[in-house]
Design a protein around this motif. Structure first.
Motif, PDB file in Angstrom:
ATOM      1  N   ILE A   5       0.854  -1.187   0.000  1.00  0.00           N
ATOM      2  CA  ILE A   5       0.000   0.000   0.000  1.00  0.00           C
ATOM      3  C   ILE A   5       0.886   1.231   0.000  1.00  0.00           C
ATOM      4  O   ILE A   5       1.912   1.277   0.681  1.00  0.00           O
ATOM      5  CB  ILE A   5      -0.928   0.009   1.229  1.00  0.00           C
ATOM      6  CG1 ILE A   5      -1.977  -1.093   1.109  1.00  0.00           C
ATOM      7  CG2 ILE A   5      -1.615   1.365   1.402  1.00  0.00           C
ATOM      8  CD1 ILE A   5      -2.824  -1.248   2.353  1.00  0.00           C
ATOM      9  N   GLY A   6       0.488   2.236  -0.753  1.00  0.00           N
ATOM     10  CA  GLY A   6       1.165   3.529  -0.700  1.00  0.00           C
ATOM     11  C   GLY A   6       0.301   4.535   0.032  1.00  0.00           C
ATOM     12  O   GLY A   6      -0.914   4.348   0.170  1.00  0.00           O
ATOM     13  N   ALA A  44       0.558  10.421   9.712  1.00  0.00           N
ATOM     14  CA  ALA A  44      -0.354   9.604   8.909  1.00  0.00           C
ATOM     15  C   ALA A  44       0.335   8.315   8.459  1.00  0.00           C
ATOM     16  O   ALA A  44      -0.262   7.228   8.507  1.00  0.00           O
ATOM     17  CB  ALA A  44      -0.844  10.395   7.699  1.00  0.00           C
ATOM     18  N   VAL A  45       1.579   8.414   8.021  1.00  0.00           N
ATOM     19  CA  VAL A  45       2.328   7.230   7.589  1.00  0.00           C
ATOM     20  C   VAL A  45       2.463   6.241   8.740  1.00  0.00           C
ATOM     21  O   VAL A  45       2.279   5.026   8.570  1.00  0.00           O
ATOM     22  CB  VAL A  45       3.711   7.620   7.050  1.00  0.00           C
ATOM     23  CG1 VAL A  45       4.556   6.368   6.759  1.00  0.00           C
ATOM     24  CG2 VAL A  45       3.583   8.463   5.789  1.00  0.00           C
ATOM     25  N   PRO A  52      -0.599  -5.371   7.917  1.00  0.00           N
ATOM     26  CA  PRO A  52       0.567  -6.255   7.875  1.00  0.00           C
ATOM     27  C   PRO A  52       1.176  -6.304   6.473  1.00  0.00           C
ATOM     28  O   PRO A  52       1.481  -7.371   5.940  1.00  0.00           O
ATOM     29  CB  PRO A  52      -0.023  -7.601   8.278  1.00  0.00           C
ATOM     30  CG  PRO A  52      -1.393  -7.575   7.700  1.00  0.00           C
ATOM     31  CD  PRO A  52      -1.862  -6.141   7.818  1.00  0.00           C
ATOM     32  N   LEU A  53       1.308  -5.134   5.855  1.00  0.00           N
ATOM     33  CA  LEU A  53       1.820  -5.015   4.495  1.00  0.00           C
ATOM     34  C   LEU A  53       2.895  -3.934   4.438  1.00  0.00           C
ATOM     35  O   LEU A  53       2.910  -3.018   5.261  1.00  0.00           O
ATOM     36  CB  LEU A  53       0.692  -4.609   3.533  1.00  0.00           C
ATOM     37  CG  LEU A  53      -0.468  -5.564   3.321  1.00  0.00           C
ATOM     38  CD1 LEU A  53      -1.491  -4.921   2.395  1.00  0.00           C
ATOM     39  CD2 LEU A  53       0.017  -6.880   2.754  1.00  0.00           C
ATOM     40  N   PRO A  54       3.774  -4.003   3.438  1.00  0.00           N
ATOM     41  CA  PRO A  54       4.708  -2.896   3.225  1.00  0.00           C
ATOM     42  C   PRO A  54       3.939  -1.630   2.868  1.00  0.00           C
ATOM     43  O   PRO A  54       2.958  -1.683   2.112  1.00  0.00           O
ATOM     44  CB  PRO A  54       5.566  -3.361   2.038  1.00  0.00           C
ATOM     45  CG  PRO A  54       5.340  -4.833   1.939  1.00  0.00           C
ATOM     46  CD  PRO A  54       3.969  -5.095   2.466  1.00  0.00           C
ATOM     47  N   VAL A  55       4.398  -0.500   3.404  1.00  0.00           N
ATOM     48  CA  VAL A  55       3.763   0.783   3.131  1.00  0.00           C
ATOM     49  C   VAL A  55       4.793   1.723   2.523  1.00  0.00           C
ATOM     50  O   VAL A  55       5.890   1.903   3.073  1.00  0.00           O
ATOM     51  CB  VAL A  55       3.171   1.405   4.411  1.00  0.00           C
ATOM     52  CG1 VAL A  55       2.715   2.844   4.166  1.00  0.00           C
ATOM     53  CG2 VAL A  55       2.004   0.560   4.914  1.00  0.00           C
ATOM     54  N   ASN A  56       4.446   2.307   1.394  1.00  0.00           N
ATOM     55  CA  ASN A  56       5.299   3.292   0.740  1.00  0.00           C
ATOM     56  C   ASN A  56       4.808   4.687   1.119  1.00  0.00           C
ATOM     57  O   ASN A  56       3.629   5.004   0.965  1.00  0.00           O
ATOM     58  CB  ASN A  56       5.242   3.111  -0.774  1.00  0.00           C
ATOM     59  CG  ASN A  56       6.183   4.059  -1.495  1.00  0.00           C
ATOM     60  OD1 ASN A  56       7.377   3.808  -1.594  1.00  0.00           O
ATOM     61  ND2 ASN A  56       5.648   5.155  -2.015  1.00  0.00           N
ATOM     62  N   ALA A  57       5.717   5.533   1.600  1.00  0.00           N
ATOM     63  CA  ALA A  57       5.354   6.869   2.075  1.00  0.00           C
ATOM     64  C   ALA A  57       5.550   7.911   0.985  1.00  0.00           C
ATOM     65  O   ALA A  57       6.642   8.023   0.413  1.00  0.00           O
ATOM     66  CB  ALA A  57       6.194   7.239   3.299  1.00  0.00           C
ATOM     67  N   ASP A  58       4.511   8.660   0.688  1.00  0.00           N
ATOM     68  CA  ASP A  58       4.616   9.791  -0.231  1.00  0.00           C
ATOM     69  C   ASP A  58       5.202  10.972   0.549  1.00  0.00           C
ATOM     70  O   ASP A  58       4.503  11.596   1.350  1.00  0.00           O
ATOM     71  CB  ASP A  58       3.234  10.132  -0.784  1.00  0.00           C
ATOM     72  CG  ASP A  58       3.261  11.267  -1.795  1.00  0.00           C
ATOM     73  OD1 ASP A  58       4.313  11.916  -1.954  1.00  0.00           O
ATOM     74  OD2 ASP A  58       2.224  11.508  -2.438  1.00  0.00           O
ATOM     75  N   LEU A  59       6.468  11.270   0.299  1.00  0.00           N
ATOM     76  CA  LEU A  59       7.146  12.358   1.013  1.00  0.00           C
ATOM     77  C   LEU A  59       7.230  13.631   0.178  1.00  0.00           C
ATOM     78  O   LEU A  59       8.051  14.507   0.449  1.00  0.00           O
ATOM     79  CB  LEU A  59       8.552  11.919   1.434  1.00  0.00           C
ATOM     80  CG  LEU A  59       8.639  10.755   2.424  1.00  0.00           C
ATOM     81  CD1 LEU A  59      10.083  10.526   2.836  1.00  0.00           C
ATOM     82  CD2 LEU A  59       7.759  10.993   3.642  1.00  0.00           C
ATOM     83  N   GLU A  60       6.397  13.722  -0.840  1.00  0.00           N
ATOM     84  CA  GLU A  60       6.377  14.898  -1.721  1.00  0.00           C
ATOM     85  C   GLU A  60       7.805  15.218  -2.178  1.00  0.00           C
ATOM     86  O   GLU A  60       8.488  14.353  -2.704  1.00  0.00           O
ATOM     87  CB  GLU A  60       5.686  16.061  -1.023  1.00  0.00           C
ATOM     88  CG  GLU A  60       4.274  15.720  -0.555  1.00  0.00           C
ATOM     89  CD  GLU A  60       3.503  16.902  -0.052  1.00  0.00           C
ATOM     90  OE1 GLU A  60       3.691  18.028  -0.565  1.00  0.00           O
ATOM     91  OE2 GLU A  60       2.685  16.720   0.875  1.00  0.00           O
ATOM     92  N   ALA A  61       8.268  16.445  -1.972  1.00  0.00           N
ATOM     93  CA  ALA A  61       9.615  16.819  -2.406  1.00  0.00           C
ATOM     94  C   ALA A  61      10.631  16.689  -1.276  1.00  0.00           C
ATOM     95  O   ALA A  61      11.705  17.312  -1.325  1.00  0.00           O
ATOM     96  CB  ALA A  61       9.622  18.235  -2.971  1.00  0.00           C
ATOM     97  N   GLY A  62      10.303  15.896  -0.266  1.00  0.00           N
ATOM     98  CA  GLY A  62      11.254  15.672   0.821  1.00  0.00           C
ATOM     99  C   GLY A  62      11.184  16.685   1.936  1.00  0.00           C
ATOM    100  O   GLY A  62      12.004  16.667   2.853  1.00  0.00           O
ATOM    101  N   TYR A  63      10.197  17.603   1.863  1.00  0.00           N
ATOM    102  CA  TYR A  63       9.998  18.605   2.909  1.00  0.00           C
ATOM    103  C   TYR A  63      11.265  19.407   3.191  1.00  0.00           C
ATOM    104  O   TYR A  63      11.646  19.639   4.338  1.00  0.00           O
ATOM    105  CB  TYR A  63       9.445  17.951   4.179  1.00  0.00           C
ATOM    106  CG  TYR A  63       8.128  17.286   3.917  1.00  0.00           C
ATOM    107  CD1 TYR A  63       6.963  18.035   3.806  1.00  0.00           C
ATOM    108  CD2 TYR A  63       8.049  15.909   3.704  1.00  0.00           C
ATOM    109  CE1 TYR A  63       5.751  17.436   3.508  1.00  0.00           C
ATOM    110  CE2 TYR A  63       6.842  15.306   3.403  1.00  0.00           C
ATOM    111  CZ  TYR A  63       5.695  16.075   3.308  1.00  0.00           C
ATOM    112  OH  TYR A  63       4.498  15.467   2.996  1.00  0.00           O
ATOM    113  N   GLY A  70       9.245   2.058   2.054  1.00  0.00           N
ATOM    114  CA  GLY A  70       9.744   2.789   0.903  1.00  0.00           C
ATOM    115  C   GLY A  70       9.189   4.190   0.925  1.00  0.00           C
ATOM    116  O   GLY A  70       8.352   4.537   1.770  1.00  0.00           O
ATOM    117  N   CYS A  71       9.655   5.026  -0.005  1.00  0.00           N
ATOM    118  CA  CYS A  71       9.145   6.395  -0.074  1.00  0.00           C
ATOM    119  C   CYS A  71       9.313   6.957  -1.474  1.00  0.00           C
ATOM    120  O   CYS A  71      10.120   6.470  -2.262  1.00  0.00           O
ATOM    121  CB  CYS A  71       9.823   7.303   0.940  1.00  0.00           C
ATOM    122  SG  CYS A  71      11.510   7.788   0.481  1.00  0.00           S
TER     123      CYS A  71
END
Length: 289
Positions: free
Chosen positions: A42-43, A75-76, A84-95, A116-117
């Protein structure tokens, strides 16, 4: 199950022969529903998180209204703890504009339990692409942060070349993606392409796994068709979140103008949701991050 044990399967998904679909959640509840549907990962979606906070997303003219890094990481963390799944984080432009700030954001995302991100190459303050050399340096810093963590992790480098590159968008996207991969990215992301013809070209010209997004401004794209031509990862961005908000708007109009509740026909039964979320809570805490 812990963060490290979930991250390695996420890495392996990007090395598998056939690609996968990764839908995007914006809170723990939506993550649980998506996990129940049987996806392998999931992302998160920056748009969905922003809208859930009553804030605008992307190119926000009033900086005080932008989602903060802390709000995103909170939120992440909730999403990663819920499934119980891998989660990919949307970090936009890295803040942050500097490579050091990007590296710090990636390190903090790893600490939330993310597997991941995404890091974008658009300057959120100006809406323009970062200079290529600067964008590469930012990805290299993110890669260094991943290595310093000692954990498996998928660094997904996003380029908005198709939004900014005009007729040269494809050439620019390929150039940037390959430079990001050389700088340490594990996967590259080119929003703006959802057709198999251009996707096939990108797959041929880019030297690593490719992520495409469907559902942004079109509804006829096929994730399976894109996977068939070699795309490794398909996400949906904020499209599910926007669809849900579309239902809220339709429900409000129906109630106000007709006084009826036809919108309720598609609802998930209350008891079914209770049981689903009880099972999800029974799995917590799962992270030893």
């Amino acid at each position: 199950m812990n963060a490290t044990s979930l991250a390695q399967p996420f890495v392996d998904l990007h090395r598998a022969e056939r690609g996968f679909v990764m839908p995007n959640a914006w809170d723990a509840g939506t993550a649980v529903l998506l996990a129940e549907a049987g996806f392998a990962a999931i992302g998160t979606t920056s748009a969905g998180i922003a809208f859930s906070l009553g804030k605008p997303d992307f190119n926000v003219r009033n900086a005080s209204l932008a989602v903060t890094r802390d709000e995103t990481l909170d939120a992440v963390r909730r999403i990663a703890a819920a499934v119980p799944l891998p989660v990919n984080a949307d970090l936009e432009a890295g803040y942050g504009d500097t490579p050091e700030q990007v590296a710090e954001s990636v390190g903090l995302a790893i600490a939330t339990g993310a597997a991941g991100c995404n890091i974008e190459d658009t300057d959120r303050a100006t809406g323009a692409l970062f200079d290529t050399a600067e964008a590469v340096e930012r990805i290299a810093a993110a890669h260094a942060a991943v290595r310093a963590s000692g954990r498996p992790f998928v660094l997904n480098a996003r380029t908005d070349a198709f939004q900014h590159g005009g007729e040269q968008g494809l050439r620019l996207a390929v150039e940037r993606c390959n430079r990001f991969l050389a700088a340490g990215a594990d996967c590259v992301f080119t929003p703006g392409v959802a057709d198999a013809t251009r996707a096939r070209t990108l797959v041929r010209e880019i030297t690593g796994p490719l992520n495409l997004v469907v559902g942004l401004n079109e509804s006829a794209s096929s994730a399976r068709a894109l996977i068939d031509v070699g795309v490794k990862r398909i996400s949906v961005g904020g499209s599910i979140a926007r669809a849900v908000l579309g239902l809220v708007r339709q429900a409000a109009i129906e109630l106000r103008e007709q006084g009826t509740v036809g919108y309720a026909k598609g609802q998930v039964p209350h008891g079914e949701l209770n049981a689903l979320f009880e099972r999800a809570w029974a799995r917590r805490p799962r992270l030893d991050a």
